[in-house]
Design a protein around this motif. Structure first.
Motif, PDB file in Angstrom:
ATOM      1  N   LEU A   1      -4.305  -2.836  -6.274  1.00 32.51           N
ATOM      2  CA  LEU A   1      -4.643  -1.570  -5.741  1.00 32.51           C
ATOM      3  C   LEU A   1      -4.915  -1.761  -4.357  1.00 32.51           C
ATOM      4  O   LEU A   1      -4.382  -0.966  -3.441  1.00 32.51           O
ATOM      5  CB  LEU A   1      -5.601  -0.896  -6.448  1.00 32.51           C
ATOM      6  CG  LEU A   1      -6.288   0.400  -5.630  1.00 32.51           C
ATOM      7  CD1 LEU A   1      -5.125   1.500  -5.790  1.00 32.51           C
ATOM      8  CD2 LEU A   1      -7.496   0.741  -6.553  1.00 32.51           C
ATOM      9  N   LEU A   2      -5.538  -2.713  -3.950  1.00 36.16           N
ATOM     10  CA  LEU A   2      -5.942  -3.131  -2.587  1.00 36.16           C
ATOM     11  C   LEU A   2      -4.625  -3.441  -1.845  1.00 36.16           C
ATOM     12  O   LEU A   2      -4.462  -3.140  -0.688  1.00 36.16           O
ATOM     13  CB  LEU A   2      -7.068  -4.242  -2.402  1.00 36.16           C
ATOM     14  CG  LEU A   2      -8.557  -3.478  -2.823  1.00 36.16           C
ATOM     15  CD1 LEU A   2      -9.343  -4.673  -2.704  1.00 36.16           C
ATOM     16  CD2 LEU A   2      -8.815  -2.628  -2.089  1.00 36.16           C
ATOM     17  N   LEU A   3      -3.814  -4.269  -2.188  1.00 38.50           N
ATOM     18  CA  LEU A   3      -2.406  -4.701  -1.742  1.00 38.50           C
ATOM     19  C   LEU A   3      -1.768  -3.566  -1.506  1.00 38.50           C
ATOM     20  O   LEU A   3      -1.054  -3.175  -0.601  1.00 38.50           O
ATOM     21  CB  LEU A   3      -1.806  -5.695  -2.555  1.00 38.50           C
ATOM     22  CG  LEU A   3      -0.539  -6.300  -1.931  1.00 38.50           C
ATOM     23  CD1 LEU A   3      -0.719  -6.866  -0.722  1.00 38.50           C
ATOM     24  CD2 LEU A   3      -0.078  -7.231  -3.034  1.00 38.50           C
ATOM     25  N   ALA A   4      -1.584  -2.581  -2.466  1.00 41.01           N
ATOM     26  CA  ALA A   4      -0.594  -1.566  -2.414  1.00 41.01           C
ATOM     27  C   ALA A   4      -1.107  -0.641  -1.220  1.00 41.01           C
ATOM     28  O   ALA A   4      -0.520   0.185  -0.577  1.00 41.01           O
ATOM     29  CB  ALA A   4      -0.649  -0.545  -3.745  1.00 41.01           C
ATOM     30  N   LEU A   5      -2.624  -0.289  -1.289  1.00 42.94           N
ATOM     31  CA  LEU A   5      -3.084   0.350  -0.362  1.00 42.94           C
ATOM     32  C   LEU A   5      -2.922  -0.202   1.077  1.00 42.94           C
ATOM     33  O   LEU A   5      -2.492   0.810   1.873  1.00 42.94           O
ATOM     34  CB  LEU A   5      -4.652   0.557  -0.530  1.00 42.94           C
ATOM     35  CG  LEU A   5      -4.934   1.532  -1.567  1.00 42.94           C
ATOM     36  CD1 LEU A   5      -6.500   1.369  -1.878  1.00 42.94           C
ATOM     37  CD2 LEU A   5      -4.611   2.882  -1.117  1.00 42.94           C
ATOM     38  N   ALA A   6      -3.024  -1.361   1.501  1.00 43.24           N
ATOM     39  CA  ALA A   6      -2.895  -2.068   2.590  1.00 43.24           C
ATOM     40  C   ALA A   6      -1.305  -1.867   2.834  1.00 43.24           C
ATOM     41  O   ALA A   6      -1.072  -1.515   4.251  1.00 43.24           O
ATOM     42  CB  ALA A   6      -3.153  -3.501   2.435  1.00 43.24           C
ATOM     43  N   VAL A   7      -0.325  -2.161   2.050  1.00 43.65           N
ATOM     44  CA  VAL A   7       0.980  -1.922   2.383  1.00 43.65           C
ATOM     45  C   VAL A   7       1.198  -0.500   2.598  1.00 43.65           C
ATOM     46  O   VAL A   7       2.226  -0.168   3.608  1.00 43.65           O
ATOM     47  CB  VAL A   7       1.852  -2.492   1.303  1.00 43.65           C
ATOM     48  CG1 VAL A   7       3.172  -2.336   1.697  1.00 43.65           C
ATOM     49  CG2 VAL A   7       1.560  -4.288   1.069  1.00 43.65           C
ATOM     50  N   SER A   8       0.688   0.111   2.051  1.00 43.90           N
ATOM     51  CA  SER A   8       1.064   1.840   2.146  1.00 43.90           C
ATOM     52  C   SER A   8       0.846   2.148   3.581  1.00 43.90           C
ATOM     53  O   SER A   8       1.436   2.985   4.464  1.00 43.90           O
ATOM     54  CB  SER A   8       0.402   2.540   1.290  1.00 43.90           C
ATOM     55  OG  SER A   8       0.756   2.298  -0.123  1.00 43.90           O
ATOM     56  N   VAL A   9      -0.668   1.741   4.050  1.00 40.05           N
ATOM     57  CA  VAL A   9      -0.917   2.068   5.514  1.00 40.05           C
ATOM     58  C   VAL A   9      -0.167   1.589   6.631  1.00 40.05           C
ATOM     59  O   VAL A   9       0.102   2.174   7.335  1.00 40.05           O
ATOM     60  CB  VAL A   9      -2.385   1.660   5.619  1.00 40.05           C
ATOM     61  CG1 VAL A   9      -2.892   1.880   6.858  1.00 40.05           C
ATOM     62  CG2 VAL A   9      -3.336   2.553   4.501  1.00 40.05           C
ATOM     63  N   VAL A  10       0.403   0.320   6.270  1.00 42.21           N
ATOM     64  CA  VAL A  10       1.471  -0.339   7.312  1.00 42.21           C
ATOM     65  C   VAL A  10       2.541   0.240   7.519  1.00 42.21           C
ATOM     66  O   VAL A  10       3.206   0.469   8.377  1.00 42.21           O
ATOM     67  CB  VAL A  10       1.271  -1.939   7.107  1.00 42.21           C
ATOM     68  CG1 VAL A  10       2.356  -2.541   7.661  1.00 42.21           C
ATOM     69  CG2 VAL A  10      -0.235  -2.307   7.037  1.00 42.21           C
ATOM     70  N   VAL A  11       2.989   0.710   6.202  1.00 40.33           N
ATOM     71  CA  VAL A  11       4.535   1.163   6.104  1.00 40.33           C
ATOM     72  C   VAL A  11       4.545   2.659   6.628  1.00 40.33           C
ATOM     73  O   VAL A  11       5.647   3.132   6.862  1.00 40.33           O
ATOM     74  CB  VAL A  11       5.124   0.867   4.851  1.00 40.33           C
ATOM     75  CG1 VAL A  11       6.521   1.698   4.436  1.00 40.33           C
ATOM     76  CG2 VAL A  11       5.139  -0.517   4.500  1.00 40.33           C
TER      77      VAL A  11
END
Length: 256
Positions: A43-53
């Protein structure tokens, strides 16, 4: 204040839509979506990638829907795309399970079962070993970056809010299933040939010398010969699979 609230609302909508596709894909695809990765880490990885993308793909996103029904349709469409992208990587990992099952049958190890990370279920010993090696190679060669970049680049192919090409997706999945089985048989081809020749030799031996206990001789030598063949061909099989994984993944992610 109204302008600030509208800006924050638009930004939250962008993050949410991007997170739906990325989070769904990360849940299914190999490496980050496997059972040994905790749900919190995923979940944290998906949130981090989403914020960057999100800033990079914001121009391709539709405006905020006017009602709840349109929002639900948009979310379901993004989840469908995420499931499709994750399934491509998961089906390619199934090649290792196909090869491992054939190898287990030819080496007499089909009765031994162990957890297989490639399929997240119980499988044969050779299949589990190939699954662990496949995941290890994906991380060592930074192939997991390809999986993440494929999800990000999918916004050029599957534009949010546009009609989803269900027919094309079904064709891709069907072709990929057949490709997976073909690659698995190709990886296990040395074991198929060796097993056939070995069984033929023991059949001739049984005809020429009926007093020899062919079954006991077959089971012991089959395991020994299978392990020897496995040690000889393991490196070549994994290199072959890794190259086909990369080529097939890129091929099936070309614009439809």
């Amino acid at each position: 204040m109204n302008a600030l609230q509208q800006l924050l609302g638009d930004q939250l909508f962008v993050w949410m839509i991007v997170f739906v596709r990325i989070g769904t894909a990360f849940t299914i695809m190999p490496t980050v979506g496997d059972a040994f990765v905790s749900a919190r880490t995923r979940l944290l990885l998906a949130l981090a990638v989403s914020v960057v993308v999100a800033p990079a793909v914001r121009a391709q996103l539709p405006p905020v829907p006017g009602n709840a029904f349109q929002l639900v349709v948009l979310i379901v469409g993004e989840m469908t795309v995420g499931i499709f992208l994750g399934s491509i990587g998961r089906l390619l990992m199934g090649t290792l399970e196909v090869a491992g099952t054939i190898i287990a049958l030819e080496t007499g190890l089909s009765n031994a079962q162990i957890f297989n990370p490639a399929m997240a279920t119980t499988g044969s010993l050779p299949g589990a070993l190939l699954g662990w090696l496949g995941l290890l190679l994906l991380f060592i060669t930074d192939m997991h970056h390809l999986l993440i970049m494929a999800v990000v680049d999918s916004y050029a192919t599957f534009v949010p809010g546009a009609p989803i090409p269900i027919d094309d997706m079904a064709n891709v999945v069907g072709q990929l299933v057949s490709r997976t089985f073909l690659l698995g048989v190709q990886m296990a081809a040395p074991f198929l040939i060796t097993g056939l020749l070995f069984a033929l030799a023991l059949g001739l031996l049984n005809k020429l010398a009926p007093q020899v206990q062919v079954f006991q001789l077959f089971t012991s030598i089959q395991v020994l010969l299978g392990l020897f063949m496995f040690a000889l061909t393991l490196a070549a099989m994994m290199v072959f699979w890794l190259s086909r994984f990369e080529a097939t993944f890129i091929e099936f992610l070309k614009p439809l």
